[in-house]
Write an enzyme that holds these catalytic residues in place. Structure first.
Site, mmCIF file in Angstrom:
data_model
loop_
_atom_site.group_PDB
_atom_site.id
_atom_site.type_symbol
_atom_site.label_atom_id
_atom_site.label_comp_id
_atom_site.label_asym_id
_atom_site.label_seq_id
_atom_site.Cartn_x
_atom_site.Cartn_y
_atom_site.Cartn_z
ATOM 1 N N SER A 187 93.116 -8.725 -5.727
ATOM 2 C CA SER A 187 92.601 -7.501 -5.121
ATOM 3 C C SER A 187 92.712 -7.532 -3.582
ATOM 4 O O SER A 187 93.821 -7.530 -3.061
ATOM 5 C CB SER A 187 91.179 -7.283 -5.619
ATOM 6 N N ASP A 360 92.063 -1.035 -15.565
ATOM 7 C CA ASP A 360 91.654 -1.248 -14.178
ATOM 8 C C ASP A 360 91.633 0.116 -13.483
ATOM 9 O O ASP A 360 92.674 0.698 -13.210
ATOM 10 C CB ASP A 360 92.653 -2.192 -13.504
ATOM 11 N N HIS A 394 89.223 -4.386 -13.874
ATOM 12 C CA HIS A 394 89.463 -5.015 -12.572
ATOM 13 C C HIS A 394 88.759 -6.378 -12.434
ATOM 14 O O HIS A 394 89.301 -7.302 -11.835
ATOM 15 C CB HIS A 394 88.981 -4.063 -11.469
#
Ligand SMILES: *[C@@H]1O[C@H](CO)[C@@H](O)[C@H](O)[C@H]1NC(C)=O
Ligand SMILES: *[C@@H]1O[C@H](CO)[C@@H](O)[C@H](O)[C@H]1NC(C)=O
Ligand SMILES: *[C@@H]1O[C@H](CO)[C@@H](O)[C@H](O)[C@H]1NC(C)=O
Length: 418
Positions: A187, A360, A394
């Site tokens: 991320s 996600d 995520h």
């Protein structure tokens, strides 16, 4: 009045005592949590939720080293190194792997799930594992002349992670190991790498052999998370929040101690406490791991700079991968033009590997493909890999109960090729 307050305190104290009556805090299944946890063989005490990264690594039987680097702008960053697995096999010492965490977290996210932790899996595979900590996180709060209570300490966005934190950490790892690095970012850890990679293309290329992207994040304007309806209001709230917080905030709204009290020990509490994260990252209880969630939920959280958060909101709102936008006037003073600095992805030279997930909501298919298509051909020798599970979200890159078969085995196999 005083009497009522006193009664309230006594009642809270008694109920806390009641909740704490079991010393075993984790169980293998959700059903086990309802049993007598102190006599159930499927339950045990795991102190990791209160321990720092190096203590957890030691407790799990791995070697740990602390390393410090100072960035060009004076921040002292701590890196942790697991130089080898539980047993040393000198023919097996492989390349250095550098793991860089995401927003509002720190290096703990790679080691706080016992045998399901990527840091340990890679160490046991023979890699020399390094874990970075961005400025502002728990392990990187010292500065040459600022204190973490100064507003100026927190005056950084994602830009500084990319142009100061990564270069300092990676140059150090390269100088110690004398080898090219396998970089795995999650991320925000991918976003910072793109900022570094386009700002110093040659230097990054000489340091990094392969850049594995877990939830690749640069374009965020196609985010499906409910946050996209809230983020347009953030610029209004920001000046006020900044003033009352001195420039930083905790990644979860509630303090840890309160979370411990309200989110444990019963599965219904655990599941209720997951709701905010799921609304944000992708809804599904399928991947919650009963044995590790009580630890990882309390661990994977750290301080965030308001400016960094605002920068991320700008990515969502503007759909442009560029430096922090101060507004035309201040931009002119700082960047010499009314626009922020555009991060030109065609300058990227580091080879990449993309891994994204179906559920996600933040790094969606559209966002990831837009990034992929923006990169020069020679930096993408592989197609985008999609985790083979409809519900993987995520956070599941770090916390899924099936993270090994669904993701980590694949990463190990992929790295084996390099
Ligand atoms: C940060 O500074 C404090 C006080 O000078 C010191 O005790 C601590 O060890 C330092 N931490 C790191 C990670 O350098
Ligand atoms: C997101 O941003 C990209 C790049 O600026 C743009 O091409 C695309 O149309 C945007 N998508 C949406 C849904 O705004
Ligand atoms: C991005 O970089 C490429 C190659 O260096 C250059 O040709 C192009 O003009 C740049 N684009 C922008 C918008 O600056």
């Amino acid at each position: 009045m005083k009497f009522i307050v006193l009664c309230a305190i006594v009642i809270i104290a008694i109920s806390v005592k009641f909740f704490r009556k079991s010393s075993n805090n984790v169980c293998k299944t959700f059903e086990d949590y309802y049993s007598d946890r102190d006599t159930n063989k499927n339950c045990y005490h795991n102190p990791d939720h209160d321990l720092p990264t190096p203590e957890i690594v030691k407790r799990q039987g791995y070697p740990i080293e602390h390393h410090h680097v100072t960035t060009k702008d004076g921040y002292s960053l701590t890196m942790f190194r697991i130089p080898h697995g539980k047993t040393i096999n000198s023919n097996k010492i492989k390349k250095p792997v550098f793991l860089q965490h995401g927003l509002g977290s720190n290096s703990c996210c790679w080691i706080n799930r016992k045998e399901k932790s990527l840091g340990f899996i890679l160490a046991d595979e023979g890699y020399d594992v390094w874990m970075g900590n961005f400025r502002g996180s728990k392990y990187s709060k010292n500065h040459s002349h600022l204190s973490q209570d100064d507003f100026d300490f927190w005056d950084f966005s994602v830009h500084e992670h990319g142009i100061y934190d990564l270069p300092a950490q990676l140059a150090y790892v390269k100088s110690i190991t004398q080898q090219k690095i396998l970089y795995i970012g999650y991320s925000l850890g991918t976003m910072a790498m793109y900022i570094y990679g386009v700002s110093f293309p040659e230097q990054a290329k000489n340091q990094i052999q392969m850049f594995v992207n877990l939830a690749p994040s640069t374009y965020l304007n196609n985010t499906k998370s409910i946050l996209r309806h809230l983020i347009p209001y953030w610029p209004l709230a920001e000046p006020f929040v900044r003033r009352i917080t001195n420039g930083y905030m905790f990644a979860r709204i509630y303090p840890r101690e309160l979370l411990k009290l309200i989110c444990y020990p019963y599965p219904i509490q655990i599941k209720l406490c997951q709701i905010p994260d799921m609304i944000f990252a992708g809804f599904s209880y399928d991947h919650i791991d009963p044995e590790t969630i009580p630890i990882s939920f309390l661990q994977n959280v750290d301080w965030v700079s308001i400016k960094g958060f605002t920068h991320l909101c700008q990515f969502v709102l503007k759909g442009r991968f560029q430096s922090y936008d101060y507004g035309a006037e201040t931009n002119k003073e700082i960047y010499g033009s009314p626009d922020p600095v555009f991060y030109n992805l065609t300058k990227m030279k580091v080879p990449t590997y993309f891994i994204r997930a179906h559920n996600d909501l933040i790094t969606t298919k559209e966002n990831v493909e837009f990034l992929y298509n923006s990169l020069p051909k020679e930096t993408k020798p592989y197609n985008i890999y999609v985790v083979d599970d409809e519900n993987f979200n995520h956070y599941d890159f770090l916390t899924s109960k099936d993270v090994i078969p669904l993701l980590y085995n694949h990463i190990v196999e992929f790295l084996e090729k390099h």
